[in-house]
Scaffold this motif. Structure first.
Motif, PDB file in Angstrom:
ATOM      1  N   ASN A  69     -47.569  -0.662 -16.520  1.00 22.39           N
ATOM      2  CA  ASN A  69     -47.578  -0.922 -15.077  1.00 22.39           C
ATOM      3  C   ASN A  69     -48.997  -0.975 -14.530  1.00 22.39           C
ATOM      4  OD1 ASN A  69     -44.873  -0.042 -15.752  1.00 22.39           O
ATOM      5  ND2 ASN A  69     -44.490   0.172 -13.559  1.00 22.39           N
ATOM      6  N   SER A  89     -41.831   0.349  -7.228  1.00 25.27           N
ATOM      7  CA  SER A  89     -41.247   0.193  -8.561  1.00 25.27           C
ATOM      8  C   SER A  89     -39.913   0.925  -8.602  1.00 25.27           C
ATOM      9  CB  SER A  89     -42.182   0.752  -9.641  1.00 25.27           C
ATOM     10  OG  SER A  89     -41.636   0.554 -10.932  1.00 25.27           O
ATOM     11  N   CYS A  90     -38.907   0.244  -9.092  1.00 21.62           N
ATOM     12  CA  CYS A  90     -37.593   0.878  -9.232  1.00 21.62           C
ATOM     13  C   CYS A  90     -37.605   1.864 -10.393  1.00 21.62           C
ATOM     14  CB  CYS A  90     -36.528  -0.194  -9.440  1.00 21.62           C
ATOM     15  SG  CYS A  90     -34.877   0.460  -9.785  1.00 21.62           S
ATOM     16  N   TYR A  91     -38.112   1.437 -11.543  1.00 21.18           N
ATOM     17  CA  TYR A  91     -38.061   2.261 -12.754  1.00 21.18           C
ATOM     18  C   TYR A  91     -39.381   2.927 -13.095  1.00 21.18           C
ATOM     19  CZ  TYR A  91     -33.528   0.106 -13.508  1.00 21.18           C
ATOM     20  OH  TYR A  91     -32.230  -0.297 -13.357  1.00 21.18           O
ATOM     21  N   SER A  92     -40.450   2.507 -12.470  1.00 18.00           N
ATOM     22  CA  SER A  92     -41.763   3.105 -12.654  1.00 18.00           C
ATOM     23  C   SER A  92     -42.173   3.151 -14.135  1.00 18.00           C
ATOM     24  CB  SER A  92     -41.808   4.490 -12.021  1.00 18.00           C
ATOM     25  OG  SER A  92     -43.128   4.993 -12.038  1.00 18.00           O
ATOM     26  N   SER A 149     -39.833   3.621  -3.938  1.00 21.39           N
ATOM     27  CA  SER A 149     -38.819   3.367  -4.967  1.00 21.39           C
ATOM     28  C   SER A 149     -37.452   3.500  -4.323  1.00 21.39           C
ATOM     29  CB  SER A 149     -38.960   4.349  -6.132  1.00 21.39           C
ATOM     30  OG  SER A 149     -38.012   4.059  -7.130  1.00 21.39           O
ATOM     31  N   THR A 197     -36.135  -2.115  -3.695  1.00 21.70           N
ATOM     32  CA  THR A 197     -37.537  -1.687  -3.742  1.00 21.70           C
ATOM     33  C   THR A 197     -38.487  -2.742  -3.176  1.00 21.70           C
ATOM     34  OG1 THR A 197     -37.239  -0.140  -5.576  1.00 21.70           O
ATOM     35  CG2 THR A 197     -39.430  -1.068  -5.290  1.00 21.70           C
ATOM     36  N   GLU A 212     -42.287  -3.967 -12.481  1.00 16.57           N
ATOM     37  CA  GLU A 212     -41.313  -3.361 -13.391  1.00 16.57           C
ATOM     38  C   GLU A 212     -41.703  -3.696 -14.830  1.00 16.57           C
ATOM     39  OE1 GLU A 212     -39.274  -1.367 -12.125  1.00 16.57           O
ATOM     40  OE2 GLU A 212     -38.814  -2.073 -10.100  1.00 16.57           O
ATOM     41  N   CYS A 213     -41.866  -2.661 -15.649  1.00 19.41           N
ATOM     42  CA  CYS A 213     -42.120  -2.834 -17.085  1.00 19.41           C
ATOM     43  C   CYS A 213     -41.127  -1.944 -17.825  1.00 19.41           C
ATOM     44  CB  CYS A 213     -43.553  -2.446 -17.438  1.00 19.41           C
ATOM     45  SG  CYS A 213     -44.810  -3.527 -16.706  1.00 19.41           S
ATOM     46  N   ILE A 214     -40.086  -2.556 -18.379  1.00 15.82           N
ATOM     47  CA  ILE A 214     -39.006  -1.767 -18.988  1.00 15.82           C
ATOM     48  C   ILE A 214     -38.803  -2.097 -20.464  1.00 15.82           C
ATOM     49  CG2 ILE A 214     -37.854  -1.491 -16.765  1.00 15.82           C
ATOM     50  CD1 ILE A 214     -35.789  -3.575 -17.709  1.00 15.82           C
ATOM     51  N   GLU A 268     -40.989  -7.467 -18.414  1.00 12.04           N
ATOM     52  CA  GLU A 268     -42.213  -7.113 -17.683  1.00 12.04           C
ATOM     53  C   GLU A 268     -42.437  -8.141 -16.581  1.00 12.04           C
ATOM     54  OE1 GLU A 268     -44.809  -4.571 -20.915  1.00 12.04           O
ATOM     55  OE2 GLU A 268     -45.593  -6.510 -20.270  1.00 12.04           O
ATOM     56  N   SER A 316     -35.066  -5.907  -8.067  1.00  7.21           N
ATOM     57  CA  SER A 316     -35.994  -5.026  -7.352  1.00  7.21           C
ATOM     58  C   SER A 316     -37.330  -5.696  -7.032  1.00  7.21           C
ATOM     59  CB  SER A 316     -36.247  -3.749  -8.167  1.00  7.21           C
ATOM     60  OG  SER A 316     -36.847  -4.054  -9.403  1.00  7.21           O
TER      61      SER A 316
END
Length: 215
Positions: free
Chosen positions: A41, A63-66, A115, A120, A145-147, A163, A193
């Protein structure tokens, strides 16, 4: 409801199916020790800031998921009865990315972090608009968002791009004939988001640099 007219002075967006390449972190962060600590992120935020030519000023980050990757590392350590990495622990909080950004650019201005699930992006925009109104200054508004974590394919049902990020620099203006509502368009495959901010960047790219935000 109060509406605020905003002028977008810079904008940028990025997204990738798995991993964003060419984030230019060696140029942006020449200090190797700091660069090695950066989360995904944080790297994306530094890149977007560079694209927007923004280094110092007020920041609203969403960021939703941070820091999902760092959180997953801590969870795996607990599961395996290992001590969590101190760096992962430090990097697992929501304001990690803007904190690294401000540290690297010696930015001492205020940071706000938002968040609120799949809302978001729009809530980040509203918070940035209010911040610009109250301060009378330009504000860097960014959502990321980077998941891309191990086994994400087993649970991911919300995005084709693991990402992604979008950013704008805004200032409050008087409403004009050119001021528009945010277009209800979607960037296909990008997580919800980020959608409103992605739409605003697309509007900017298409020549619309004045928007209305309803608080």
């Amino acid at each position: 409801m109060k509406q605020i007219a905003l002028k977008i002075t810079a904008a940028s967006k990025v997204y990738a199916k798995e991993k964003l390449d060419m984030l230019d972190e060696k140029r942006l962060v020449p200090n190797m020790m700091i660069r090695r600590r950066l989360t995904r992120n944080a790297k994306v935020m530094l890149y977007l800031g560079d694209q927007c030519e923004f280094t110092t000023g007020k920041i609203v980050y969403g960021s939703c998921y941070s820091e999902l990757e760092e959180t997953a590392r801590i969870a795996n350590s607990v599961l395996n009865k290992e001590l969590p990495s101190p760096i992962s622990f430090q990097n697992s909080v929501y304001n990690t990315a803007p904190s690294y950004f401000s540290l690297i650019h010696k930015n001492k201005e205020e940071i706000l972090t938002v968040s609120s699930g799949m809302k978001t992006s729009i809530d980040t925009l509203k918070t940035a608009a209010l911040q610009a109104l109250v301060s009378g200054e330009k504000v860097f508004c960014v959502a990321i968002e980077c998941i891309n974590i191990n086994n994400i394919e087993e649970i991911n049902q919300c995005t084709e791009y693991l990402e992604a990020g979008a950013a704008i620099v805004i200032e409050v203006i008087e409403e004009t004939e050119h001021t528009k509502e945010i277009e209800k368009r979607k960037t296909h495959g990008v997580i919800n988001s980020l959608q409103e901010l992605m739409s605003v960047v697309t509007m900017f790219e298409n020549g619309s640099n004045e928007i209305l935000i309803e608080l």
